[in-house]
Write a protein that holds these residues in place. Structure first.
Motif, mmCIF file in Angstrom:
data_model
loop_
_atom_site.group_PDB
_atom_site.id
_atom_site.type_symbol
_atom_site.label_atom_id
_atom_site.label_comp_id
_atom_site.label_asym_id
_atom_site.label_seq_id
_atom_site.Cartn_x
_atom_site.Cartn_y
_atom_site.Cartn_z
ATOM 1 N N ALA A 82 0.841 -1.206 0.000
ATOM 2 C CA ALA A 82 0.000 0.000 0.000
ATOM 3 C C ALA A 82 0.870 1.248 0.000
ATOM 4 O O ALA A 82 0.565 2.231 -0.695
ATOM 5 C CB ALA A 82 -0.935 -0.012 1.209
ATOM 6 N N LYS A 83 1.958 1.221 0.759
ATOM 7 C CA LYS A 83 2.879 2.363 0.798
ATOM 8 C C LYS A 83 3.545 2.561 -0.575
ATOM 9 O O LYS A 83 3.710 3.691 -1.020
ATOM 10 C CB LYS A 83 3.926 2.186 1.893
ATOM 11 C CG LYS A 83 3.364 2.418 3.286
ATOM 12 C CD LYS A 83 4.468 2.397 4.308
ATOM 13 C CE LYS A 83 3.951 2.682 5.690
ATOM 14 N NZ LYS A 83 3.683 4.092 5.926
ATOM 15 N N GLN A 84 3.908 1.452 -1.210
ATOM 16 C CA GLN A 84 4.509 1.537 -2.546
ATOM 17 C C GLN A 84 3.526 2.179 -3.525
ATOM 18 O O GLN A 84 3.892 3.031 -4.328
ATOM 19 C CB GLN A 84 4.930 0.144 -3.039
ATOM 20 C CG GLN A 84 5.484 0.110 -4.440
ATOM 21 C CD GLN A 84 6.816 0.826 -4.580
ATOM 22 O OE1 GLN A 84 7.542 1.030 -3.609
ATOM 23 N NE2 GLN A 84 7.137 1.224 -5.793
ATOM 24 N N GLN A 85 2.273 1.775 -3.435
ATOM 25 C CA GLN A 85 1.230 2.342 -4.311
ATOM 26 C C GLN A 85 1.037 3.831 -4.021
ATOM 27 O O GLN A 85 0.909 4.637 -4.938
ATOM 28 C CB GLN A 85 -0.093 1.584 -4.127
ATOM 29 C CG GLN A 85 -1.196 2.050 -5.058
ATOM 30 C CD GLN A 85 -0.817 1.880 -6.522
ATOM 31 O OE1 GLN A 85 -0.286 0.867 -6.927
ATOM 32 N NE2 GLN A 85 -1.084 2.904 -7.327
ATOM 33 N N GLU A 86 1.033 4.175 -2.739
ATOM 34 C CA GLU A 86 0.885 5.590 -2.356
ATOM 35 C C GLU A 86 2.056 6.413 -2.894
ATOM 36 O O GLU A 86 1.876 7.510 -3.406
ATOM 37 C CB GLU A 86 0.803 5.697 -0.832
ATOM 38 C CG GLU A 86 0.577 7.111 -0.332
ATOM 39 C CD GLU A 86 0.508 7.206 1.187
ATOM 40 O OE1 GLU A 86 0.539 8.343 1.684
ATOM 41 O OE2 GLU A 86 0.418 6.165 1.876
ATOM 42 N N TYR A 87 3.263 5.841 -2.770
ATOM 43 C CA TYR A 87 4.450 6.529 -3.283
ATOM 44 C C TYR A 87 4.324 6.743 -4.795
ATOM 45 O O TYR A 87 4.572 7.841 -5.296
ATOM 46 C CB TYR A 87 5.714 5.715 -2.957
ATOM 47 C CG TYR A 87 6.959 6.316 -3.556
ATOM 48 C CD1 TYR A 87 7.616 7.357 -2.916
ATOM 49 C CD2 TYR A 87 7.471 5.854 -4.773
ATOM 50 C CE1 TYR A 87 8.749 7.933 -3.471
ATOM 51 C CE2 TYR A 87 8.605 6.419 -5.334
ATOM 52 C CZ TYR A 87 9.237 7.454 -4.680
ATOM 53 O OH TYR A 87 10.357 8.025 -5.239
ATOM 54 N N THR A 89 1.650 6.866 -6.628
ATOM 55 C CA THR A 89 0.582 7.840 -6.888
ATOM 56 C C THR A 89 1.099 9.263 -6.683
ATOM 57 O O THR A 89 0.867 10.142 -7.516
ATOM 58 C CB THR A 89 -0.631 7.564 -5.971
ATOM 59 O OG1 THR A 89 -1.117 6.254 -6.253
ATOM 60 C CG2 THR A 89 -1.736 8.585 -6.185
ATOM 61 N N ASN A 90 1.801 9.464 -5.570
ATOM 62 C CA ASN A 90 2.337 10.809 -5.288
ATOM 63 C C ASN A 90 3.430 11.213 -6.266
ATOM 64 O O ASN A 90 3.534 12.380 -6.643
ATOM 65 C CB ASN A 90 2.827 10.893 -3.845
ATOM 66 C CG ASN A 90 1.681 10.880 -2.855
ATOM 67 O OD1 ASN A 90 0.557 11.251 -3.188
ATOM 68 N ND2 ASN A 90 1.948 10.436 -1.641
ATOM 69 N N LEU A 91 4.232 10.240 -6.687
ATOM 70 C CA LEU A 91 5.262 10.520 -7.694
ATOM 71 C C LEU A 91 4.604 10.924 -9.015
ATOM 72 O O LEU A 91 5.040 11.874 -9.675
ATOM 73 C CB LEU A 91 6.162 9.295 -7.890
ATOM 74 C CG LEU A 91 7.306 9.445 -8.894
ATOM 75 C CD1 LEU A 91 8.261 10.561 -8.485
ATOM 76 C CD2 LEU A 91 8.058 8.132 -9.030
ATOM 77 N N GLN A 92 3.556 10.229 -9.380
ATOM 78 C CA GLN A 92 2.823 10.558 -10.613
ATOM 79 C C GLN A 92 2.209 11.959 -10.513
ATOM 80 O O GLN A 92 2.241 12.718 -11.479
ATOM 81 C CB GLN A 92 1.728 9.520 -10.886
ATOM 82 C CG GLN A 92 0.960 9.756 -12.176
ATOM 83 C CD GLN A 92 1.850 9.673 -13.403
ATOM 84 O OE1 GLN A 92 2.695 8.809 -13.510
ATOM 85 N NE2 GLN A 92 1.665 10.593 -14.337
#
Length: 161
Positions: A82-87, A89-92
């Protein structure tokens, strides 16, 4: 007489001007540069804020993982995913913002420069016509110019000292 290619042109028919120097001397250019700088700095501050948040996110996640056993890491797998996905998303979001910021600055520069370029061109046209010139060449790309330098008179036409 001056030979240009295979065409002979009288020096009295040719003028030259450095358009970059002319535009740089215009007060409108100074104002446009200041406006662009403000927009650019605003975007740079937002980008830095987003980059710092991403870096903090990575650092915090790494701290959470420190000292964990393999078993604990396996148990944290869904959390880490989930943290990887959040990262991601925020990078995008950051990359999208950077692209939008670049486009805004480029569009604003184009909008600000168009009337400045048009004003400069009209002044060059007016001075060249008054002098009876048939050609005005860009002095910034000419190695030797024996024609009339229009820069001082065009600046005078624009009210620039």
């Amino acid at each position: 007489m001056m030979l240009v290619g295979s065409v002979t042109v009288c020096a009295q028919e040719v003028g030259h001007i450095n358009p970059y120097a002319l535009i740089q001397a215009m007060p409108e250019k100074t104002a446009a540069d200041a406006e662009l700088k403000t927009i650019y700095e605003r975007h740079e501050a937002e980008i830095k804020k987003q980059e710092d948040a991403l870096q903090k996110f990575v650092t915090d996640t790494q701290k959470e993982m420190e000292g964990k056993t393999e078993e604990q890491m396996k148990a944290m797998a869904p959390q880490l995913q989930a943290k990887q996905q959040e990262y991601q998303t925020n990078l995008q979001k950051l990359q999208t913002y950077q692209q939008a910021a670049q486009k805004e600055v480029a569009d604003k520069e184009e909008a600000l420069m168009k009337p400045i370029n048009e004003k400069a061109q009209k002044a060059v046209d007016k001075v060249a016509a008054a002098k009876g010139l048939k050609y005005v060449i860009d002095a910034s790309v000419v190695l030797y110019a024996n024609g009339v330098d229009l820069l001082p008179e065009v600046k005078k036409e624009l009210g620039i000292k």
